[in-house]
Design a protein around this motif. Sequence first.
Motif, PDB file in Angstrom:
ATOM      1  N   LEU A 128      13.995  14.951  21.816  1.00 19.83           N
ATOM      2  CA  LEU A 128      12.651  14.464  21.489  1.00 19.83           C
ATOM      3  C   LEU A 128      11.589  15.295  22.195  1.00 19.83           C
ATOM      4  O   LEU A 128      10.543  15.612  21.613  1.00 19.83           O
ATOM      5  N   GLY A 129      11.878  15.682  23.442  1.00 19.77           N
ATOM      6  CA  GLY A 129      10.893  16.422  24.220  1.00 19.77           C
ATOM      7  C   GLY A 129       9.631  15.599  24.385  1.00 19.77           C
ATOM      8  O   GLY A 129       9.671  14.384  24.568  1.00 19.77           O
ATOM      9  N   ASN A 130       8.495  16.242  24.282  1.00 20.32           N
ATOM     10  CA  ASN A 130       7.216  15.539  24.312  1.00 20.32           C
ATOM     11  C   ASN A 130       6.595  15.463  22.925  1.00 20.32           C
ATOM     12  O   ASN A 130       5.383  15.294  22.784  1.00 20.32           O
ATOM     13  N   ARG A 131       7.443  15.606  21.908  1.00 22.33           N
ATOM     14  CA  ARG A 131       6.936  15.483  20.546  1.00 22.33           C
ATOM     15  C   ARG A 131       6.615  14.023  20.235  1.00 22.33           C
ATOM     16  O   ARG A 131       7.238  13.108  20.764  1.00 22.33           O
ATOM     17  N   ILE A 132       5.658  13.829  19.375  1.00 24.76           N
ATOM     18  CA  ILE A 132       5.228  12.488  18.994  1.00 24.76           C
ATOM     19  C   ILE A 132       5.706  12.191  17.580  1.00 24.76           C
ATOM     20  O   ILE A 132       5.443  12.960  16.647  1.00 24.76           O
ATOM     21  N   VAL A 133       6.432  11.086  17.411  1.00 26.84           N
ATOM     22  CA  VAL A 133       6.818  10.632  16.074  1.00 26.84           C
ATOM     23  C   VAL A 133       5.559  10.079  15.416  1.00 26.84           C
ATOM     24  O   VAL A 133       5.100   8.984  15.743  1.00 26.84           O
ATOM     25  N   GLU A 134       4.998  10.840  14.503  1.00 32.65           N
ATOM     26  CA  GLU A 134       3.681  10.512  13.959  1.00 32.65           C
ATOM     27  C   GLU A 134       3.760   9.566  12.766  1.00 32.65           C
ATOM     28  O   GLU A 134       4.672   9.648  11.943  1.00 32.65           O
ATOM     29  N   PHE A 135       2.752   8.693  12.692  1.00 31.28           N
ATOM     30  CA  PHE A 135       2.556   7.791  11.562  1.00 31.28           C
ATOM     31  C   PHE A 135       1.161   8.023  10.994  1.00 31.28           C
ATOM     32  O   PHE A 135       0.267   8.521  11.690  1.00 31.28           O
ATOM     33  N   GLU A 136       0.972   7.626   9.752  1.00 35.30           N
ATOM     34  CA  GLU A 136      -0.378   7.616   9.209  1.00 35.30           C
ATOM     35  C   GLU A 136      -1.212   6.606   9.988  1.00 35.30           C
ATOM     36  O   GLU A 136      -0.691   5.609  10.493  1.00 35.30           O
ATOM     37  N   SER A 137      -2.490   6.869  10.107  1.00 35.95           N
ATOM     38  CA  SER A 137      -3.368   6.062  10.952  1.00 35.95           C
ATOM     39  C   SER A 137      -3.303   4.583  10.592  1.00 35.95           C
ATOM     40  O   SER A 137      -3.482   4.196   9.432  1.00 35.95           O
ATOM     41  N   GLY A 138      -2.997   3.756  11.600  1.00 34.45           N
ATOM     42  CA  GLY A 138      -3.005   2.310  11.432  1.00 34.45           C
ATOM     43  C   GLY A 138      -1.894   1.754  10.572  1.00 34.45           C
ATOM     44  O   GLY A 138      -1.932   0.576  10.209  1.00 34.45           O
ATOM     45  N   SER A 139      -0.882   2.572  10.243  1.00 28.22           N
ATOM     46  CA  SER A 139       0.161   2.108   9.333  1.00 28.22           C
ATOM     47  C   SER A 139       1.544   2.400   9.895  1.00 28.22           C
ATOM     48  O   SER A 139       1.699   2.996  10.956  1.00 28.22           O
ATOM     49  N   THR A 140       2.557   1.976   9.131  1.00 33.80           N
ATOM     50  CA  THR A 140       3.945   2.248   9.498  1.00 33.80           C
ATOM     51  C   THR A 140       4.531   3.379   8.659  1.00 33.80           C
ATOM     52  O   THR A 140       5.740   3.616   8.706  1.00 33.80           O
ATOM     53  N   ASN A 141       3.690   4.081   7.908  1.00 35.48           N
ATOM     54  CA  ASN A 141       4.157   5.197   7.086  1.00 35.48           C
ATOM     55  C   ASN A 141       4.283   6.449   7.950  1.00 35.48           C
ATOM     56  O   ASN A 141       3.304   6.900   8.552  1.00 35.48           O
ATOM     57  N   LEU A 142       5.474   7.004   7.991  1.00 34.11           N
ATOM     58  CA  LEU A 142       5.715   8.205   8.787  1.00 34.11           C
ATOM     59  C   LEU A 142       5.123   9.433   8.110  1.00 34.11           C
ATOM     60  O   LEU A 142       5.168   9.560   6.882  1.00 34.11           O
ATOM     61  N   THR A 143       4.574  10.341   8.908  1.00 39.80           N
ATOM     62  CA  THR A 143       4.074  11.604   8.372  1.00 39.80           C
ATOM     63  C   THR A 143       5.250  12.566   8.191  1.00 39.80           C
ATOM     64  O   THR A 143       6.341  12.340   8.732  1.00 39.80           O
ATOM     65  N   PRO A 144       5.066  13.653   7.433  1.00 37.76           N
ATOM     66  CA  PRO A 144       6.142  14.647   7.313  1.00 37.76           C
ATOM     67  C   PRO A 144       6.626  15.161   8.665  1.00 37.76           C
ATOM     68  O   PRO A 144       7.829  15.366   8.857  1.00 37.76           O
ATOM     69  N   MET A 145       5.707  15.355   9.610  1.00 38.07           N
ATOM     70  CA  MET A 145       6.121  15.802  10.937  1.00 38.07           C
ATOM     71  C   MET A 145       6.964  14.733  11.630  1.00 38.07           C
ATOM     72  O   MET A 145       7.978  15.031  12.269  1.00 38.07           O
ATOM     73  N   GLY A 146       6.552  13.479  11.487  1.00 40.57           N
ATOM     74  CA  GLY A 146       7.323  12.390  12.068  1.00 40.57           C
ATOM     75  C   GLY A 146       8.718  12.304  11.480  1.00 40.57           C
ATOM     76  O   GLY A 146       9.703  12.087  12.201  1.00 40.57           O
ATOM     77  N   LEU A 147       8.828  12.500  10.177  1.00 40.95           N
ATOM     78  CA  LEU A 147      10.138  12.475   9.520  1.00 40.95           C
ATOM     79  C   LEU A 147      11.027  13.607  10.026  1.00 40.95           C
ATOM     80  O   LEU A 147      12.233  13.421  10.232  1.00 40.95           O
TER      81      LEU A 147
END
Length: 237
Positions: A128-147
């Motif tokens: 994982l390192g210091n990477r952030i599992v990203e979501f769309e703002s205010g939602s539970t939808n993962l961004t492509p980077m998060g996926l």
Amino acid sequence: MTNNSQNVPVVIKGVVATSSDKQQLLDKLKAQYPDKPVRDEIEVRSNISIPTNWQQIATTIIDSDISNIRQGRIDIHGTTISLHGKVSSLEQKQAIQNRIHSRLTDLYQLENQLVVVEGEQRLIDETLGNRIVEFESGSTNLTPMGLGILDDMAGVLQRVGDKPVLITGHTDNVGNSTANLALSNKRAEAVKQYLIGRNINATRLSTTGKGDSDPIASNDNEEGRTRNRRIEFTLNE
């Protein structure tokens, strides 16, 4: 002081008495982390009083193998110095403590709160390192980077056998704390469902959310808030 990944600046924050003191600290930090950006959040206040040898102590700490601390933070409040973060072994934890302690005067107190992370948990943390599992703002939808990050995590979770894993969601402090807690729980659950879809056994995965109650960075700026909006993976032995 905060020790981060290559993509995140090393942050130094606090108050010193002179511009010369500030520059000396910045020079030491840049020498310690030549390949990482350093963000200066030091204030100069000429009317403050500082403990004896404070400047010498602060520069000593910067020169004391702190780059070995992952997700680290060093707090200096008056004459109390606190170490936070993760290290790879008890020996490394003790070595960092001994190196700093040997240079302190009796006036200073050292609190070593470093956590030793070994074996399979270390493998998970390093993936994982210091990477952030990203979501769309205010939602539970993962961004492509998060996926993409979760694809990496699915791979490492398959390597550690059938051991159970706790997925913990965190948020920044923007908005209502109750809503943030609910969002952190929902995001942790969204991560769980994605990992199940990547062939991780559902019985291995549990989730929890902590909302904005456990920040690892300042919520006073966007960079800190971004770091606080995170997912953590903890191996349960």
